[in-house]
Design a protein around this motif. Structure first.
Motif, PDB file in Angstrom:
ATOM      1  N   ARG A  66      60.128  56.543  53.404  1.00 57.46           N
ATOM      2  CA  ARG A  66      59.760  56.737  54.819  1.00 57.46           C
ATOM      3  C   ARG A  66      58.395  57.432  54.977  1.00 57.46           C
ATOM      4  NH1 ARG A  66      64.234  60.183  54.467  1.00 57.46           N
ATOM      5  NH2 ARG A  66      63.594  62.350  54.257  1.00 57.46           N
ATOM      6  N   ASP A  67      57.991  58.213  53.964  1.00 58.39           N
ATOM      7  CA  ASP A  67      56.682  58.878  54.054  1.00 58.39           C
ATOM      8  C   ASP A  67      55.535  57.901  53.791  1.00 58.39           C
ATOM      9  OD1 ASP A  67      57.904  61.276  54.562  1.00 58.39           O
ATOM     10  OD2 ASP A  67      58.016  61.825  52.440  1.00 58.39           O
ATOM     11  N   TYR A  68      55.834  56.781  53.171  1.00 63.39           N
ATOM     12  CA  TYR A  68      54.779  55.814  52.818  1.00 63.39           C
ATOM     13  C   TYR A  68      54.811  54.562  53.691  1.00 63.39           C
ATOM     14  CZ  TYR A  68      53.745  58.586  48.733  1.00 63.39           C
ATOM     15  OH  TYR A  68      53.349  59.614  47.919  1.00 63.39           O
ATOM     16  N   TYR A  69      55.925  54.368  54.357  1.00 62.11           N
ATOM     17  CA  TYR A  69      56.141  53.162  55.173  1.00 62.11           C
ATOM     18  C   TYR A  69      54.975  52.948  56.152  1.00 62.11           C
ATOM     19  CZ  TYR A  69      58.435  50.466  58.949  1.00 62.11           C
ATOM     20  OH  TYR A  69      58.747  49.556  59.921  1.00 62.11           O
ATOM     21  N   CYS A  70      54.240  51.873  55.955  1.00 64.70           N
ATOM     22  CA  CYS A  70      53.102  51.508  56.831  1.00 64.70           C
ATOM     23  C   CYS A  70      52.035  52.587  56.932  1.00 64.70           C
ATOM     24  CB  CYS A  70      53.584  51.173  58.237  1.00 64.70           C
ATOM     25  SG  CYS A  70      54.576  49.712  58.253  1.00 64.70           S
ATOM     26  N   ASN A  71      52.000  53.471  55.948  1.00 65.60           N
ATOM     27  CA  ASN A  71      51.054  54.575  55.972  1.00 65.60           C
ATOM     28  C   ASN A  71      50.035  54.324  54.849  1.00 65.60           C
ATOM     29  OD1 ASN A  71      49.918  56.987  56.542  1.00 65.60           O
ATOM     30  ND2 ASN A  71      51.673  58.237  55.941  1.00 65.60           N
ATOM     31  N   PRO A  72      48.905  53.709  55.153  1.00 62.51           N
ATOM     32  CA  PRO A  72      48.002  53.246  54.094  1.00 62.51           C
ATOM     33  C   PRO A  72      47.556  54.363  53.154  1.00 62.51           C
ATOM     34  CG  PRO A  72      47.247  52.549  56.261  1.00 62.51           C
ATOM     35  CD  PRO A  72      48.345  53.508  56.490  1.00 62.51           C
TER      36      PRO A  72
END
Ligand code: URA
Length: 392
Positions: free
Chosen positions: A136-142
Protein backbone atom coordinates in the motif's frame (compact mmCIF):
# COMPACT_ATOMS: atom_id res chain seq x y z
CA UNK A 1 11.50 -10.93 -29.20
CA UNK A 2 14.23 -11.99 -26.75
CA UNK A 3 14.26 -14.20 -23.67
CA UNK A 4 16.36 -13.80 -20.53
CA UNK A 5 17.07 -16.57 -18.04
CA UNK A 6 19.41 -19.50 -17.56
CA UNK A 7 17.96 -23.00 -17.43
CA UNK A 8 21.15 -24.31 -15.78
CA UNK A 9 21.09 -21.80 -12.93
CA UNK A 10 21.82 -23.24 -9.47
CA UNK A 11 21.94 -19.94 -7.61
CA UNK A 12 19.11 -20.80 -5.20
CA UNK A 13 17.45 -23.91 -3.79
CA UNK A 14 14.67 -23.91 -6.40
CA UNK A 15 16.96 -25.57 -8.96
CA UNK A 16 16.10 -28.90 -7.26
CA UNK A 17 12.63 -28.80 -8.79
CA UNK A 18 13.86 -27.89 -12.27
CA UNK A 19 13.06 -31.25 -13.85
CA UNK A 20 9.40 -31.02 -12.96
CA UNK A 21 9.16 -27.24 -13.33
CA UNK A 22 11.45 -25.78 -16.01
CA UNK A 23 12.28 -22.10 -15.68
CA UNK A 24 10.14 -19.50 -17.42
CA UNK A 25 12.41 -16.96 -19.06
CA UNK A 26 11.48 -13.28 -19.11
CA UNK A 27 9.87 -12.21 -22.33
CA UNK A 28 11.31 -9.09 -23.92
CA UNK A 29 9.90 -7.11 -26.80
CA UNK A 30 12.80 -4.90 -27.86
CA UNK A 31 10.61 -1.86 -28.61
CA UNK A 32 8.74 -2.00 -25.27
CA UNK A 33 8.34 1.18 -23.29
CA UNK A 34 6.74 -0.73 -20.41
CA UNK A 35 7.86 -3.83 -18.50
CA UNK A 36 5.45 -5.65 -16.19
CA UNK A 37 6.76 -8.16 -13.71
CA UNK A 38 5.45 -10.31 -10.91
CA UNK A 39 6.78 -12.74 -8.33
CA UNK A 40 7.20 -16.09 -10.07
CA UNK A 41 5.56 -18.14 -12.80
CA UNK A 42 2.54 -20.32 -12.00
CA UNK A 43 1.74 -23.76 -13.37
CA UNK A 44 0.21 -22.44 -16.61
CA UNK A 45 3.28 -20.31 -17.23
CA UNK A 46 5.58 -23.30 -16.67
CA UNK A 47 3.49 -25.37 -19.10
CA UNK A 48 3.70 -22.77 -21.85
CA UNK A 49 7.11 -21.32 -20.93
CA UNK A 50 5.71 -17.77 -21.04
CA UNK A 51 5.09 -15.36 -18.13
CA UNK A 52 1.57 -14.29 -17.28
CA UNK A 53 -0.49 -16.59 -19.46
CA UNK A 54 -2.58 -18.12 -16.62
CA UNK A 55 -5.31 -16.63 -14.44
CA UNK A 56 -3.15 -13.67 -13.33
CA UNK A 57 -2.30 -12.99 -16.96
CA UNK A 58 -6.02 -13.00 -17.86
CA UNK A 59 -6.65 -10.45 -15.15
CA UNK A 60 -3.86 -8.31 -16.56
CA UNK A 61 -5.39 -8.62 -20.04
CA UNK A 62 -8.68 -7.22 -18.69
CA UNK A 63 -6.81 -4.29 -17.14
CA UNK A 64 -4.94 -3.64 -20.42
CA UNK A 65 -8.22 -3.67 -22.33
CA UNK A 66 -9.67 -1.04 -19.99
CA UNK A 67 -6.75 1.35 -20.49
CA UNK A 68 -6.05 0.61 -24.13
CA UNK A 69 -2.68 -1.12 -23.76
CA UNK A 70 -1.76 -3.69 -26.39
CA UNK A 71 -0.21 -6.72 -24.74
CA UNK A 72 1.93 -7.42 -27.81
CA UNK A 73 3.99 -4.29 -27.18
CA UNK A 74 4.67 -5.06 -23.52
CA UNK A 75 7.53 -7.02 -21.94
CA UNK A 76 6.90 -9.44 -19.07
CA UNK A 77 9.18 -10.75 -16.34
CA UNK A 78 9.26 -12.25 -12.88
CA UNK A 79 11.35 -11.66 -9.77
CA UNK A 80 11.91 -15.45 -9.67
CA UNK A 81 12.14 -17.38 -12.91
CA UNK A 82 11.35 -20.69 -11.20
CA UNK A 83 8.01 -22.03 -10.05
CA UNK A 84 7.55 -22.14 -6.27
CA UNK A 85 6.32 -25.64 -5.38
CA UNK A 86 3.55 -25.95 -2.80
CA UNK A 87 4.65 -25.45 0.83
CA UNK A 88 7.77 -23.57 -0.16
CA UNK A 89 7.77 -19.91 0.70
CA UNK A 90 9.63 -17.27 -1.20
CA UNK A 91 12.78 -16.18 0.65
CA UNK A 92 15.09 -13.19 0.54
CA UNK A 93 17.88 -15.48 -0.73
CA UNK A 94 15.78 -16.61 -3.71
CA UNK A 95 14.85 -13.08 -4.73
CA UNK A 96 18.42 -11.87 -4.27
CA UNK A 97 19.84 -14.74 -6.30
CA UNK A 98 17.48 -14.13 -9.21
CA UNK A 99 17.68 -10.32 -9.17
CA UNK A 100 20.35 -10.17 -11.86
CA UNK A 101 17.83 -11.52 -14.39
CA UNK A 102 15.50 -8.63 -13.68
CA UNK A 103 18.34 -6.09 -13.92
CA UNK A 104 19.56 -7.66 -17.16
CA UNK A 105 16.02 -7.56 -18.53
CA UNK A 106 15.57 -3.87 -17.71
CA UNK A 107 18.99 -3.08 -19.12
CA UNK A 108 18.20 -4.93 -22.37
CA UNK A 109 15.19 -2.78 -23.21
CA UNK A 110 16.49 0.44 -24.81
CA UNK A 111 13.13 2.23 -25.02
CA UNK A 112 11.93 1.39 -21.54
CA UNK A 113 10.21 4.30 -19.77
CA UNK A 114 8.27 2.57 -17.07
CA UNK A 115 8.48 -0.62 -15.00
CA UNK A 116 5.43 -1.96 -13.18
CA UNK A 117 6.25 -4.28 -10.26
CA UNK A 118 3.23 -6.31 -9.18
CA UNK A 119 3.10 -7.10 -5.47
CA UNK A 120 5.54 -6.95 -2.59
CA UNK A 121 8.08 -9.56 -3.73
CA UNK A 122 8.48 -7.74 -7.05
CA UNK A 123 9.09 -4.41 -5.29
CA UNK A 124 11.60 -5.98 -2.89
CA UNK A 125 13.48 -7.47 -5.80
CA UNK A 126 14.05 -4.23 -7.68
CA UNK A 127 14.77 -2.22 -4.54
CA UNK A 128 17.06 -5.01 -3.31
CA UNK A 129 15.47 -4.35 0.05
CA UNK A 130 14.03 -7.19 2.04
CA UNK A 131 12.48 -5.43 4.99
CA UNK A 132 8.81 -5.79 5.69
CA UNK A 133 7.63 -3.30 3.08
CA UNK A 134 3.95 -2.84 2.40
CA UNK A 135 2.40 -2.75 -1.07
CA UNK A 136 0.00 0.00 0.00
CA UNK A 137 2.96 2.37 0.51
CA UNK A 138 4.12 1.80 -3.07
CA UNK A 139 0.77 1.45 -4.83
CA UNK A 140 0.75 4.00 -7.69
CA UNK A 141 3.47 5.93 -5.88
CA UNK A 142 6.27 6.35 -8.44
CA UNK A 143 9.84 5.71 -7.36
CA UNK A 144 13.27 5.47 -8.93
CA UNK A 145 16.36 3.39 -8.29
CA UNK A 146 20.00 4.42 -8.70
CA UNK A 147 20.74 1.77 -11.33
CA UNK A 148 18.17 3.20 -13.78
CA UNK A 149 17.90 6.93 -13.43
CA UNK A 150 15.68 7.43 -16.50
CA UNK A 151 13.12 4.76 -15.71
CA UNK A 152 10.10 5.27 -13.51
CA UNK A 153 8.84 2.42 -11.32
CA UNK A 154 5.15 2.41 -10.44
CA UNK A 155 3.79 -0.58 -8.54
CA UNK A 156 0.35 -2.14 -8.41
CA UNK A 157 -1.20 -4.99 -6.46
CA UNK A 158 -0.46 -8.41 -7.93
CA UNK A 159 -3.43 -9.74 -9.96
CA UNK A 160 -3.39 -12.86 -7.75
CA UNK A 161 -4.47 -10.59 -4.88
CA UNK A 162 -7.79 -10.14 -6.68
CA UNK A 163 -8.16 -13.85 -7.42
CA UNK A 164 -7.97 -15.31 -3.91
CA UNK A 165 -11.12 -14.30 -2.04
CA UNK A 166 -12.23 -12.02 -4.86
CA UNK A 167 -14.12 -8.84 -4.00
CA UNK A 168 -15.29 -5.74 -5.80
CA UNK A 169 -13.00 -3.59 -3.66
CA UNK A 170 -9.92 -5.58 -4.61
CA UNK A 171 -10.86 -5.45 -8.29
CA UNK A 172 -11.37 -1.70 -8.05
CA UNK A 173 -8.01 -1.19 -6.39
CA UNK A 174 -6.27 -3.25 -9.07
CA UNK A 175 -8.02 -1.70 -12.08
CA UNK A 176 -7.82 1.84 -10.67
CA UNK A 177 -4.11 1.16 -10.13
CA UNK A 178 -3.61 0.47 -13.83
CA UNK A 179 -5.69 3.51 -14.75
CA UNK A 180 -3.42 5.71 -12.65
CA UNK A 181 -0.30 3.96 -13.99
CA UNK A 182 -1.47 4.70 -17.53
CA UNK A 183 -2.03 8.36 -16.63
CA UNK A 184 1.50 8.55 -15.27
CA UNK A 185 2.83 6.83 -18.39
CA UNK A 186 1.01 9.28 -20.68
CA UNK A 187 2.38 12.21 -18.67
CA UNK A 188 5.94 10.92 -19.25
CA UNK A 189 5.43 11.31 -22.98
CA UNK A 190 4.61 15.01 -22.89
CA UNK A 191 7.60 15.82 -20.75
CA UNK A 192 8.93 19.36 -21.09
CA UNK A 193 6.96 19.97 -24.29
CA UNK A 194 4.78 22.67 -22.88
CA UNK A 195 7.14 24.39 -20.51
CA UNK A 196 7.61 28.09 -20.81
CA UNK A 197 10.97 28.61 -19.16
CA UNK A 198 12.68 31.86 -20.06
CA UNK A 199 16.42 32.35 -19.70
CA UNK A 200 17.35 36.00 -19.43
CA UNK A 201 20.62 36.39 -21.31
CA UNK A 202 20.66 39.91 -22.72
CA UNK A 203 20.11 43.43 -21.46
CA UNK A 204 16.90 44.04 -23.39
CA UNK A 205 15.15 40.95 -22.00
CA UNK A 206 16.47 41.67 -18.52
CA UNK A 207 15.02 45.18 -18.50
CA UNK A 208 11.59 43.94 -19.61
CA UNK A 209 11.61 41.01 -17.21
CA UNK A 210 12.52 43.18 -14.21
CA UNK A 211 9.45 45.34 -14.89
CA UNK A 212 7.31 42.22 -15.09
CA UNK A 213 8.77 40.83 -11.87
CA UNK A 214 8.16 44.07 -10.00
CA UNK A 215 4.41 43.66 -10.60
CA UNK A 216 4.10 40.21 -9.04
CA UNK A 217 2.34 39.70 -5.72
CA UNK A 218 2.53 35.94 -5.25
CA UNK A 219 5.30 33.73 -6.56
CA UNK A 220 7.91 31.09 -5.85
CA UNK A 221 11.59 31.99 -5.76
CA UNK A 222 14.75 29.94 -5.80
CA UNK A 223 18.39 30.95 -5.67
CA UNK A 224 21.23 28.81 -6.94
CA UNK A 225 24.39 29.60 -5.00
CA UNK A 226 27.97 28.44 -4.60
CA UNK A 227 27.57 27.14 -1.05
CA UNK A 228 25.03 26.10 1.55
CA UNK A 229 27.01 28.03 4.14
CA UNK A 230 25.46 31.46 3.83
CA UNK A 231 28.44 33.65 4.73
CA UNK A 232 30.48 31.88 2.04
CA UNK A 233 27.74 31.66 -0.57
CA UNK A 234 27.69 33.70 -3.75
CA UNK A 235 24.43 34.08 -5.62
CA UNK A 236 24.76 32.52 -9.09
CA UNK A 237 21.22 32.72 -10.44
CA UNK A 238 17.70 33.83 -9.53
CA UNK A 239 14.61 31.85 -10.52
CA UNK A 240 11.01 32.99 -10.26
CA UNK A 241 7.69 31.37 -11.12
CA UNK A 242 4.16 32.76 -10.74
CA UNK A 243 2.40 30.38 -13.06
CA UNK A 244 2.51 26.62 -13.42
CA UNK A 245 4.97 25.41 -16.11
CA UNK A 246 6.40 28.90 -16.37
CA UNK A 247 9.67 30.18 -14.96
CA UNK A 248 12.15 32.99 -15.41
CA UNK A 249 15.86 32.40 -14.84
CA UNK A 250 18.26 35.30 -14.37
CA UNK A 251 22.02 34.81 -14.10
CA UNK A 252 23.60 36.92 -11.36
CA UNK A 253 27.24 35.92 -10.87
CA UNK A 254 29.43 33.30 -12.53
CA UNK A 255 32.88 31.79 -12.36
CA UNK A 256 35.41 33.23 -14.76
CA UNK A 257 39.06 32.12 -14.58
CA UNK A 258 38.45 30.61 -11.15
CA UNK A 259 36.87 33.75 -9.68
CA UNK A 260 33.21 34.53 -9.01
CA UNK A 261 32.34 37.76 -10.83
CA UNK A 262 29.11 39.65 -11.66
CA UNK A 263 27.31 38.41 -14.78
CA UNK A 264 26.10 41.90 -15.75
CA UNK A 265 27.66 45.38 -15.70
CA UNK A 266 27.41 47.51 -12.54
CA UNK A 267 24.33 49.37 -13.76
CA UNK A 268 22.35 46.20 -14.49
CA UNK A 269 23.51 44.48 -11.30
CA UNK A 270 22.15 47.49 -9.48
CA UNK A 271 18.86 47.35 -11.40
CA UNK A 272 18.40 43.71 -10.36
CA UNK A 273 19.20 44.58 -6.75
CA UNK A 274 16.75 47.52 -6.76
CA UNK A 275 13.98 45.37 -8.24
CA UNK A 276 14.29 42.79 -5.49
CA UNK A 277 14.65 45.34 -2.69
CA UNK A 278 11.39 46.96 -3.85
CA UNK A 279 9.68 43.65 -4.38
CA UNK A 280 10.64 42.30 -0.96
CA UNK A 281 9.48 45.44 0.82
CA UNK A 282 6.06 45.12 -0.82
CA UNK A 283 3.10 43.15 0.47
CA UNK A 284 3.99 39.94 -1.39
CA UNK A 285 3.60 36.23 -0.68
CA UNK A 286 6.68 34.24 -1.51
CA UNK A 287 7.30 30.52 -1.41
CA UNK A 288 10.32 28.35 -1.92
CA UNK A 289 12.20 25.35 -0.64
CA UNK A 290 14.38 26.06 2.36
CA UNK A 291 13.22 29.66 2.00
CA UNK A 292 14.91 30.60 5.28
CA UNK A 293 18.22 30.03 3.51
CA UNK A 294 17.16 32.08 0.46
CA UNK A 295 16.12 34.85 2.84
CA UNK A 296 19.62 34.93 4.35
CA UNK A 297 21.13 35.03 0.86
CA UNK A 298 18.81 37.90 -0.06
CA UNK A 299 19.91 39.79 3.04
CA UNK A 300 23.54 39.20 2.08
CA UNK A 301 23.23 40.10 -1.63
CA UNK A 302 20.46 42.72 -1.64
CA UNK A 303 20.49 43.90 1.98
CA UNK A 304 16.87 42.83 2.65
CA UNK A 305 15.36 39.53 3.83
CA UNK A 306 12.55 37.78 1.95
CA UNK A 307 9.24 38.77 3.62
CA UNK A 308 6.21 36.53 4.17
CA UNK A 309 7.39 33.02 3.45
CA UNK A 310 5.80 29.68 2.65
CA UNK A 311 8.21 26.76 2.80
CA UNK A 312 7.38 23.89 0.47
CA UNK A 313 9.50 21.38 2.39
CA UNK A 314 8.04 22.25 5.78
CA UNK A 315 4.55 21.92 4.30
CA UNK A 316 5.41 18.59 2.68
CA UNK A 317 6.61 17.33 6.05
CA UNK A 318 3.58 18.71 7.88
CA UNK A 319 1.26 16.93 5.47
CA UNK A 320 3.08 13.60 5.62
CA UNK A 321 5.98 13.22 8.00
CA UNK A 322 6.70 9.66 6.86
CA UNK A 323 7.77 10.53 3.33
CA UNK A 324 11.13 11.60 2.00
CA UNK A 325 11.12 15.37 1.93
CA UNK A 326 13.37 16.62 -0.83
CA UNK A 327 12.55 18.15 -4.19
CA UNK A 328 13.62 15.08 -6.19
CA UNK A 329 11.34 12.77 -4.21
CA UNK A 330 8.40 15.20 -4.28
CA UNK A 331 8.82 15.70 -8.03
CA UNK A 332 8.72 11.95 -8.58
CA UNK A 333 5.61 11.71 -6.42
CA UNK A 334 3.63 14.63 -7.88
CA UNK A 335 5.12 15.32 -11.32
CA UNK A 336 6.68 12.03 -12.45
CA UNK A 337 7.09 13.41 -15.96
CA UNK A 338 9.88 15.60 -14.59
CA UNK A 339 11.42 13.09 -12.24
CA UNK A 340 15.20 12.91 -12.46
CA UNK A 341 15.51 16.39 -13.97
CA UNK A 342 18.37 17.20 -11.61
CA UNK A 343 20.43 14.56 -13.45
CA UNK A 344 21.35 17.27 -15.96
CA UNK A 345 23.86 18.43 -13.34
CA UNK A 346 25.57 15.05 -13.02
CA UNK A 347 27.97 15.68 -15.88
CA UNK A 348 29.38 18.74 -14.16
CA UNK A 349 29.20 17.86 -10.49
CA UNK A 350 31.45 14.97 -9.66
CA UNK A 351 30.97 15.06 -5.90
CA UNK A 352 27.64 15.64 -4.16
CA UNK A 353 25.30 18.38 -5.30
CA UNK A 354 25.55 19.88 -1.81
CA UNK A 355 29.36 20.02 -1.99
CA UNK A 356 30.74 23.52 -1.37
CA UNK A 357 31.45 25.34 -4.62
CA UNK A 358 29.98 22.59 -6.81
CA UNK A 359 27.37 24.73 -8.55
CA UNK A 360 29.95 27.32 -9.63
CA UNK A 361 31.31 24.75 -12.10
CA UNK A 362 27.98 24.10 -13.78
CA UNK A 363 27.72 26.02 -17.09
CA UNK A 364 25.30 28.94 -16.67
CA UNK A 365 22.98 27.64 -19.38
CA UNK A 366 22.54 24.31 -17.57
CA UNK A 367 22.15 25.98 -14.19
CA UNK A 368 19.41 28.23 -15.59
CA UNK A 369 17.55 25.23 -17.00
CA UNK A 370 17.85 23.32 -13.73
CA UNK A 371 16.82 26.27 -11.54
CA UNK A 372 13.80 26.94 -13.78
CA UNK A 373 12.40 23.49 -13.12
CA UNK A 374 13.23 23.78 -9.43
CA UNK A 375 11.19 26.94 -9.05
CA UNK A 376 8.40 25.85 -11.40
CA UNK A 377 7.91 22.70 -9.34
CA UNK A 378 8.09 24.69 -6.10
CA UNK A 379 5.33 26.95 -7.40
CA UNK A 380 3.15 23.99 -8.39
CA UNK A 381 3.78 22.25 -5.05
CA UNK A 382 2.90 25.47 -3.21
CA UNK A 383 -0.53 25.51 -4.87
CA UNK A 384 -1.10 21.85 -4.10
CA UNK A 385 0.05 22.05 -0.48
CA UNK A 386 -1.89 25.24 0.29
CA UNK A 387 -5.05 23.42 -0.79
CA UNK A 388 -4.16 20.31 1.22
CA UNK A 389 -3.26 22.34 4.31
CA UNK A 390 -6.52 24.24 4.13
CA UNK A 391 -8.36 20.93 4.20
CA UNK A 392 -6.73 19.89 7.51
N1 URA B 1 2.19 -14.67 -11.33
C1 URA B 1 3.37 -14.07 -11.49
O1 URA B 1 3.85 -13.35 -10.62
N2 URA B 1 4.02 -14.26 -12.65
C2 URA B 1 3.52 -15.00 -13.65
O2 URA B 1 4.17 -15.10 -14.66
C3 URA B 1 2.28 -15.60 -13.45
C4 URA B 1 1.62 -15.43 -12.29
Amino acid sequence: MARIGNENCIDCSLYQYREEYPIVKNLLIESSEILIYGMCPGKDEVKQGIPFVGASGQKLNTAFLKIGWNREYLSFANALLCFLPKNINVTKEMIKACRYNLIKTIRSLPNLKMVVPLGEAAIKSVLNKYTNLKIRDYYCNPFKIDEFKDILFVANYHPAYTLYNPSLEKDKLFFDGFKKIDEIFQSLKIVNKKLNHIKVLNEETLTKILVLISKQKQFAIDFETTSLITWRADLLSIHISWESKTAISIPYKNKVNGRIVPFWNDFLMNEIKKTFINLFSDDVIISGQNIKYDSLISRKEFGVPIPYKFDVMLSAFTLDSSRKVNLDALTTQYFPEHSGYSNILDKYITKGKKEDGAFADVPMDVLLEYGALDVDIEFRLTNLFVKELNRL
